[in-house]
Design an enzyme around this catalytic site. Structure first.
Site, PDB file in Angstrom:
ATOM      1  N   PHE A 186       3.361   9.128   3.227  1.00 62.40           N
ATOM      2  CA  PHE A 186       4.794   9.437   3.226  1.00 62.40           C
ATOM      3  C   PHE A 186       5.661   8.388   2.572  1.00 62.40           C
ATOM      4  O   PHE A 186       6.854   8.584   2.403  1.00 62.40           O
ATOM      5  CB  PHE A 186       5.284   9.603   4.665  1.00 62.40           C
ATOM      6  CG  PHE A 186       4.337  10.353   5.524  1.00 62.40           C
ATOM      7  CD1 PHE A 186       3.961  11.639   5.186  1.00 62.40           C
ATOM      8  CD2 PHE A 186       3.811   9.781   6.669  1.00 62.40           C
ATOM      9  CE1 PHE A 186       3.090  12.353   5.983  1.00 62.40           C
ATOM     10  CE2 PHE A 186       2.942  10.481   7.475  1.00 62.40           C
ATOM     11  CZ  PHE A 186       2.574  11.773   7.132  1.00 62.40           C
ATOM     12  N   GLY A 187       5.080   7.261   2.266  1.00 59.32           N
ATOM     13  CA  GLY A 187       5.930   6.219   1.721  1.00 59.32           C
ATOM     14  C   GLY A 187       5.112   5.095   1.133  1.00 59.32           C
ATOM     15  O   GLY A 187       3.893   5.064   1.255  1.00 59.32           O
TER      16      GLY A 187
ATOM     17  N   GLY B  56       1.014   5.104   1.504  1.00 58.47           N
ATOM     18  CA  GLY B  56       0.447   6.052   2.455  1.00 58.47           C
ATOM     19  C   GLY B  56       0.875   7.458   2.102  1.00 58.47           C
ATOM     20  O   GLY B  56       1.336   7.719   0.990  1.00 58.47           O
TER      21      GLY B  56
ATOM     22  N   ASP C 192       0.523   9.476  15.649  1.00 61.72           N
ATOM     23  CA  ASP C 192      -0.346   9.120  14.522  1.00 61.72           C
ATOM     24  C   ASP C 192      -1.104   7.828  14.834  1.00 61.72           C
ATOM     25  O   ASP C 192      -1.228   6.955  13.983  1.00 61.72           O
ATOM     26  CB  ASP C 192       0.511   8.968  13.255  1.00 61.72           C
ATOM     27  CG  ASP C 192      -0.299   9.148  11.970  1.00 61.72           C
ATOM     28  OD1 ASP C 192      -1.436   9.659  12.040  1.00 61.72           O
ATOM     29  OD2 ASP C 192       0.196   8.760  10.896  1.00 61.72           O
TER      30      ASP C 192
ATOM     31  N   GLY D 120       0.831  -1.201   0.000  1.00 61.65           N
ATOM     32  CA  GLY D 120       0.000   0.000   0.000  1.00 61.65           C
ATOM     33  C   GLY D 120       0.861   1.244   0.000  1.00 61.65           C
ATOM     34  O   GLY D 120       2.053   1.192   0.297  1.00 61.65           O
TER      35      GLY D 120
ATOM     36  N   VAL E  28       4.746   0.969   1.083  1.00 63.32           N
ATOM     37  CA  VAL E  28       5.103  -0.219   1.844  1.00 63.32           C
ATOM     38  C   VAL E  28       5.107  -1.429   0.912  1.00 63.32           C
ATOM     39  O   VAL E  28       4.148  -1.658   0.170  1.00 63.32           O
ATOM     40  CB  VAL E  28       4.132  -0.442   3.020  1.00 63.32           C
ATOM     41  CG1 VAL E  28       4.490  -1.709   3.786  1.00 63.32           C
ATOM     42  CG2 VAL E  28       4.145   0.764   3.960  1.00 63.32           C
TER      43      VAL E  28
ATOM     44  N   ASP F 178       3.884   2.229  12.893  1.00 58.69           N
ATOM     45  CA  ASP F 178       4.044   3.624  12.449  1.00 58.69           C
ATOM     46  C   ASP F 178       4.310   4.647  13.536  1.00 58.69           C
ATOM     47  O   ASP F 178       4.105   5.834  13.305  1.00 58.69           O
ATOM     48  CB  ASP F 178       2.780   4.068  11.685  1.00 58.69           C
ATOM     49  CG  ASP F 178       3.101   4.293  10.211  1.00 58.69           C
ATOM     50  OD1 ASP F 178       4.216   3.969   9.801  1.00 58.69           O
ATOM     51  OD2 ASP F 178       2.234   4.801   9.488  1.00 58.69           O
TER      52      ASP F 178
END
Ligand code: ATP
Length: 321
Positions: free
Chosen positions: A46-47, A44, A155, A42, A49, A172
């Site tokens: 910021f990055g 997100g 978060d 997936g 995965v 996270d």
């Protein structure tokens, strides 16, 4: 940087512990070439995965690095230093990181199972009160540990909580600052840079501090994590987000003023609602800490069973895993 000494020697010319520290940072440095990346799990904010392999199955979060000069390497290393201090059943296992720009990646154990977000919002699985309590207890345990280590999650949300055969695994944590440093002004979302599904986790003091592009300096604290936990607790019990389908401006305005999601239609005992109201307290000092929450949660099922053994368990589809 706060607390950890990984770069003190080179920053301040302090030679007391340089070797040990640089060595211990190296222990966590994974050469990018050693990683095998398979499919994308997936993407997100910021990055991305990936399912990967490094001495077995792992999850690799490759940070989106837009340009070399936005790489906050010191901050990233600080986050890594924070990560390596975490060892708890209910926290994802940190295995190491690739720390050479432009390839910045975090390698963790691969979570099996699904996130609470998937259970609650996509599959519409129903969590009984008892099951919700068990999940909340484990979240409190993991979060209590993080806080005892001086780590603020920043978060906490159902997307970052996995359920593996009934066991909670929180992911996270601590990554927020580094990723925000890189992406502060580039978040997708509305003009305030607020991604959908984030707002309802933000405590009043965070909502009040929201200004366009100010997310870097938000006053996160242990108490803002507790507020976010309150929202997770609400989602578990109600199967939806608080302030559902209200526009961001309306949510910010209400929460910032101390208005809470009404619990009038919520089918739950007083004790359960009290936990919610305490976590969502307007004043951060009035929110409980996680050890306190854990104790309260541990008392809940006994009370419920004692009072009402025939309490209806309305399960359309079990969220058991
Ligand atoms: P946001 O960026 O807003 O936090 P997100 O949580 O969906 O959103 P990521 O944390 O980047 O974004 O995760 C992307 C995907 O990878 C999600 O589907 C997430 O569930 C999955 N994922 C993250 N960490 C792991 C892990 N350790 N094991 C398995 N899947 C993971």
């Amino acid at each position: 940087p706060r607390g950890d000494s990984f770069d003190l020697s080179h920053k301040h010319g302090d030679s007391r512990w340089p070797r040990q520290n640089s060595l211990s940072m190296k222990e966590w440095d994974i050469p990018y070439d050693e990683l095998k990346l398979f499919e994308v799990i997936g993407t997100g904010r910021f990055g991305t995965v990936y399912r990967g392999s490094w001495h077995g199955a792992v999850a690799v979060k490759l940070l989106h690095v837009l340009s070399d000069d936005c790489v906050p390497l010191d901050t990233f290393k600080h986050e890594v230093a924070t990560f390596r201090k975490t060892r708890h059943e209910n926290l994802v296992l940190f295995m190491g990181a690739c720390m050479k720009p432009p390839r910045l990646a975090i390698v963790t154990s691969l979570c099996k199972g699904m996130t609470l977000y998937t259970h609650i919002h996509l599959r519409k699985d129903k969590f009984t009160a008892n099951k919700s309590v068990l999940v909340a207890q484990q979240i409190s345990q993991g979060m209590g540990y993080l806080h005892a280590r001086g780590i603020i999650h920043k978060d906490l949300k159902t997307k970052n909580i996995f359920l593996e055969n009934g066991k909670v695994v929180i992911t996270d944590f601590g990554l927020f600052s580094v990723t925000k440093l890189c992406f502060g002004n580039n978040l997708r979302g509305d003009s305030l840079g607020i991604p959908a599904g984030w707002l309802c986790y933000l405590a009043p003091e965070l909502c009040r501090a929201l200004t366009p592009h100010a997310s870097l300096h938000l006053p996160f604290s242990k108490a803002t994590d507790v507020y976010a936990f309150g929202t997770v607790w609400y989602e578990l019990l109600c199967g939806e987000y608080p302030f559902k389908s209200q526009p961001p401006e309306a949510v910010i305005w209400q929460v910032g003023k101390g208005v809470k999601q009404s619990l009038a239609n919520m089918q739950a005992s007083r004790d359960i609602k009290d936990i919610l109201m305490l976590c969502w307290s307007y004043r951060s000092s009035e929110r409980p800490d996680f050890p306190h929450l854990l104790t309260t949660l541990q008392k809940l099922p006994r009370k419920r069973l004692a009072r009402s053994p025939s309490h209806p368990v309305h399960l359309s589809r079990s969220a058991d895993s």
